[in-house]
Scaffold this motif. Structure first.
Motif, mmCIF file in Angstrom:
data_model
loop_
_atom_site.group_PDB
_atom_site.id
_atom_site.type_symbol
_atom_site.label_atom_id
_atom_site.label_comp_id
_atom_site.label_asym_id
_atom_site.label_seq_id
_atom_site.Cartn_x
_atom_site.Cartn_y
_atom_site.Cartn_z
ATOM 1 N N ARG A 6 0.850 -1.001 0.110
ATOM 2 C CA ARG A 6 -0.197 0.071 0.169
ATOM 3 C C ARG A 6 1.008 1.163 0.103
ATOM 4 N N PHE A 7 0.321 2.233 -0.768
ATOM 5 C CA PHE A 7 1.046 3.485 -0.748
ATOM 6 C C PHE A 7 -0.005 4.531 -0.666
ATOM 7 N N THR A 51 2.017 7.472 -8.903
ATOM 8 C CA THR A 51 2.050 6.395 -9.834
ATOM 9 C C THR A 51 3.603 5.997 -10.006
ATOM 10 N N ALA A 52 4.254 7.132 -10.054
ATOM 11 C CA ALA A 52 5.918 6.839 -10.341
ATOM 12 C C ALA A 52 6.508 6.378 -9.151
ATOM 13 N N ASP A 53 5.907 6.790 -7.882
ATOM 14 C CA ASP A 53 6.641 6.154 -6.626
ATOM 15 C C ASP A 53 6.222 4.468 -6.375
ATOM 16 N N VAL A 54 5.148 4.228 -7.069
ATOM 17 C CA VAL A 54 4.628 2.868 -7.151
ATOM 18 C C VAL A 54 5.536 2.072 -7.932
ATOM 19 N N ILE A 55 5.724 2.506 -9.084
ATOM 20 C CA ILE A 55 6.602 1.916 -10.060
ATOM 21 C C ILE A 55 7.904 1.790 -9.740
ATOM 22 N N ALA A 56 8.425 2.807 -9.208
ATOM 23 C CA ALA A 56 9.791 2.699 -8.592
ATOM 24 C C ALA A 56 10.099 1.674 -7.479
ATOM 25 N N TRP A 57 8.976 1.669 -6.780
ATOM 26 C CA TRP A 57 9.115 0.572 -5.495
ATOM 27 C C TRP A 57 8.910 -0.851 -6.360
ATOM 28 N N ALA A 58 8.136 -0.945 -7.391
ATOM 29 C CA ALA A 58 8.179 -2.307 -8.101
ATOM 30 C C ALA A 58 9.423 -2.728 -8.615
ATOM 31 N N ARG A 59 10.178 -1.786 -9.215
ATOM 32 C CA ARG A 59 11.306 -2.069 -10.020
ATOM 33 C C ARG A 59 12.303 -2.518 -8.802
#
Length: 74
Positions: A6-7, A51-59
């Motif tokens: 969760r973010f 969204t960019a923070d979630v994608i960075a975490w996903a990477r």
């Protein structure tokens, strides 16, 4: 559906779903699909703030996401 993280008001989830391997960013009034191989948005506009923070975490946690995808989708 498995919520992985969760973010704030967003969550990253993986479903028993179709190919290509992807995850979802879910939030109030939005669903975004992100390719797990390229981390590019496949569907969903407009993108919610964060969204960019979630994608960075996903990477940074790609191995964990692949583990969830494989458990749910074989």
């Amino acid at each position: 559906m498995t919520t992985v993280e969760r973010f704030g008001n967003l969550r990253l989830a993986i479903f028993r779903d179709h190919n290509p391997p992807h995850f979802h960013i879910l939030g109030p009034g939005c669903t975004v699909s992100v390719d797990l191989r390229t981390f590019k948005v496949m569907e969903g506009r407009p993108l919610p703030a964060g969204t960019a923070d979630v994608i960075a975490w996903a990477r940074a946690n790609a191995d964990l996401l692949w583990q969830f995808w494989n458990e749910l989708n074989g």
